[in-house]
Enzyme design. Structure first.
Site, PDB file in Angstrom:
ATOM      1  CG  HIS A 159      -2.101  -0.942   1.138  1.00 38.35           C
ATOM      2  ND1 HIS A 159      -2.693  -1.029   0.133  1.00 38.35           N
ATOM      3  CD2 HIS A 159      -2.680  -1.498   2.253  1.00 38.35           C
ATOM      4  CE1 HIS A 159      -3.801  -1.878   0.289  1.00 38.35           C
ATOM      5  NE2 HIS A 159      -3.857  -2.404   1.610  1.00 38.35           N
ATOM      6  CB  SER A 187     -14.720   0.903   0.299  1.00 37.19           C
ATOM      7  OG  SER A 187     -14.260  -0.545   0.408  1.00 37.19           O
ATOM      8  N   GLY A 311     -18.644  -4.678  -3.682  1.00 39.49           N
ATOM      9  CA  GLY A 311     -18.053  -4.852  -4.924  1.00 39.49           C
ATOM     10  C   GLY A 311     -18.468  -4.162  -6.247  1.00 39.49           C
TER      11      GLY A 311
HETATM   12  P1  PAP Z   1      -7.787  -3.731   1.344  1.00 38.16           P
HETATM   13  O1  PAP Z   1      -6.792  -2.562   0.718  1.00 38.16           O
HETATM   14  O2  PAP Z   1      -7.979  -3.802   2.866  1.00 38.16           O
HETATM   15  O3  PAP Z   1      -7.039  -5.215   0.706  1.00 38.16           O
HETATM   16  P2  PAP Z   1      -9.607  -3.760  -1.039  1.00 38.16           P
HETATM   17  O4  PAP Z   1      -9.389  -5.073  -1.621  1.00 38.16           O
HETATM   18  O5  PAP Z   1      -8.681  -2.796  -1.718  1.00 38.16           O
HETATM   19  O6  PAP Z   1      -9.195  -3.610   0.408  1.00 38.16           O
HETATM   20  O7  PAP Z   1     -10.928  -2.944  -1.078  1.00 38.16           O
HETATM   21  C1  PAP Z   1     -11.976  -3.767  -0.704  1.00 38.16           C
HETATM   22  C2  PAP Z   1     -13.115  -3.464  -1.670  1.00 38.16           C
HETATM   23  O8  PAP Z   1     -13.087  -4.020  -2.819  1.00 38.16           O
HETATM   24  C3  PAP Z   1     -14.440  -3.593  -1.311  1.00 38.16           C
HETATM   25  O9  PAP Z   1     -15.330  -2.698  -2.103  1.00 38.16           O
HETATM   26  P3  PAP Z   1     -16.807  -2.205  -1.159  1.00 38.16           P
HETATM   27  O10 PAP Z   1     -16.404  -1.736   0.157  1.00 38.16           O
HETATM   28  O11 PAP Z   1     -17.072  -0.966  -1.978  1.00 38.16           O
HETATM   29  O12 PAP Z   1     -17.599  -3.178  -1.605  1.00 38.16           O
HETATM   30  C4  PAP Z   1     -14.777  -5.045  -1.701  1.00 38.16           C
HETATM   31  O13 PAP Z   1     -16.059  -5.338  -1.968  1.00 38.16           O
HETATM   32  C5  PAP Z   1     -14.021  -4.871  -3.189  1.00 38.16           C
HETATM   33  N1  PAP Z   1     -13.835  -6.303  -3.665  1.00 38.16           N
HETATM   34  C6  PAP Z   1     -13.057  -7.142  -3.159  1.00 38.16           C
HETATM   35  N2  PAP Z   1     -12.817  -8.270  -3.828  1.00 38.16           N
HETATM   36  C7  PAP Z   1     -13.544  -8.041  -5.000  1.00 38.16           C
HETATM   37  C8  PAP Z   1     -13.569  -8.550  -6.340  1.00 38.16           C
HETATM   38  N3  PAP Z   1     -13.170  -9.805  -6.504  1.00 38.16           N
HETATM   39  N4  PAP Z   1     -14.288  -7.760  -7.280  1.00 38.16           N
HETATM   40  C9  PAP Z   1     -14.675  -6.401  -6.969  1.00 38.16           C
HETATM   41  N5  PAP Z   1     -14.545  -5.962  -6.044  1.00 38.16           N
HETATM   42  C10 PAP Z   1     -14.045  -6.533  -4.921  1.00 38.16           C
END
Ligand code: PAP
Length: 344
Positions: A159, A187, A311
């Site tokens: 990050h 998010s 997502g």
């Molecule tokens: P992180 O930095 O803590 O790993 P990160 O994965 O960047 O988090 O962000 C999570 C977001 O990606 C969530 O968005 P939302 O809160 O708006 O729903 C999550 O739903 C989304 N996300 C995770 N996996 C996927 C996927 N396979 N396809 C699309 N969106 C995804």
């Protein structure tokens, strides 16, 4: 130190980091305490702010708000991270698509050893984050020697803004994903509420507008990779979460070409791209036990399912007044002016 020669997993990378750890174990170059103490004087002199949850302390290090526990990792990364030319690093701000891009890049890079349609694919039993070493996590804990034991090509995740990993470009390849900051804020709020249910959205929103978010300001993080991608497009691939949603297959092909592994005619025939897209799709990953159970980290008691909320793009309309949206849009547009990058 052991080598990977005896591993029951492929000798060519990338291998799921969680599996590699079983073989190589944990190697401490220095203890987390030693690393923290090494830089304690410097950290204490840096301007500080609290994260939106009011708990974690951020420090302004070289223009970026870094969690105080990660500043020693940033310094160590800047001084000691040695990329290999065939390394790939997935980079992003939190809540901008990290989990998805980790999965897509792992599935694409490792498709020879782990065919995406196979029943025993690592992404069917591991959370995507478990497949990639998290650079600042390892450097924070004095565990960077573990990276040396991984077979090439390595696939890693960070990050950190690019100035904290300066050797990455042009030392290796970086895949970056950005997201509309309004959706990122929404998010982040939902994620933080898993630990602190009474957290007001306005508090998270203000911190994004002020720039004081972990690894931020948002615009400086995004621009650090954007500028590198325009200067060296063969070294930094700049992707957008919204475009991944619109056309995942097109972006997987772009990703594969970028890492030097374009899909062959035989793979096209076999539907490999669609298999990767399906394997890494929100609906599929969300339904897996590996993502429904357990916690992100023993030190971060957030359930893994918090990574899979809805997502989608544009959820900000359900959380902010139009004036709030245009306020943040204007801040971002002002910061982006003249750079060639827009979020609209
Ligand atoms: P992180 O930095 O803590 O790993 P990160 O994965 O960047 O988090 O962000 C999570 C977001 O990606 C969530 O968005 P939302 O809160 O708006 O729903 C999550 O739903 C989304 N996300 C995770 N996996 C996927 C996927 N396979 N396809 C699309 N969106 C995804």
């Amino acid at each position: 130190m052991p080598t990977l020669a005896s591993m029951a997993i492929p000798e060519e990378g990338p291998v799921p980091f969680e599996d590699a750890l079983v073989v190589i174990g944990t190697y401490l170059v220095s203890s987390p305490q030693q690393r923290e103490e090494e830089h304690a004087d410097l950290v204490a002199t840096l301007p500080s702010a609290l994260e939106a949850n009011g708990v974690k302390k951020l420090r302004l290090y070289q223009g970026f708000w870094i969690r105080d526990i990660h500043v020693p990792a940033a310094i160590a990364l800047q001084r000691q991270f040695e990329p290999r030319p065939d390394d790939v690093i997935v980079a992003s701000l939190p809540k901008c698509g990290t989990t998805w891009l980790n999965a897509l890049t792992f599935a694409t890079m490792a498709r020879k050893a782990y065919p995406p349609a196979s029943a025993d694919h690592p992404l069917r039993r591991l959370n995507p984050h478990q497949c990639l070493p998290f650079l600042e996590g390892l450097f924070k804990g004095g565990r960077e020697a573990e990276l040396e034991l991984l077979p090439s090509p390595r696939l890693m995740n960070t990050h950190m803004p690019l100035p904290m990993v300066p050797s990455a470009v042009p030392g290796c390849r970086v895949v970056y994903v950005c997201r509309d900051p309004k959706d990122m804020a929404v998010s982040a709020w939902h994620f933080l509420r898993r630990l602190q249910p009474d957290l007001a959205f306005a508090v998270v929103f203000e911190s994004v507008c002020d720039g004081a978010v972990a690894f931020g300001p948002v615009w400086d993080h995004v621009l650090s990779y954007w500028r590198a991608s325009t200067a060296m497009p063969d070294k930094v691939l700049f992707l957008r979460y919204e475009e991944l949603l619109r056309d995942p297959a097109k972006n997987v092909r772009k990703l594969a070409r970028f890492i030097g592994m374009p899909f062959s005619a035989a793979e096209d025939e076999a539907g490999t791209v669609d298999s990767i897209v399906q394997l890494c799709s929100f609906g599929h990953l969300k339904g897996l036990d590996a993502n429904k159970t357990g916690h992100l980290d023993p030190l971060l008691p957030v359930p893994r399912d918090a990574l899979f909320r809805n997502g989608a793009s544009g959820d900000w309309v359900n959380h902010m007044m139009p004036e709030m949206a245009s306020h943040l849009d204007k801040i971002v547009a002002d910061k982006m002016r003249g750079t060639g990058l827009t979020f609209q």
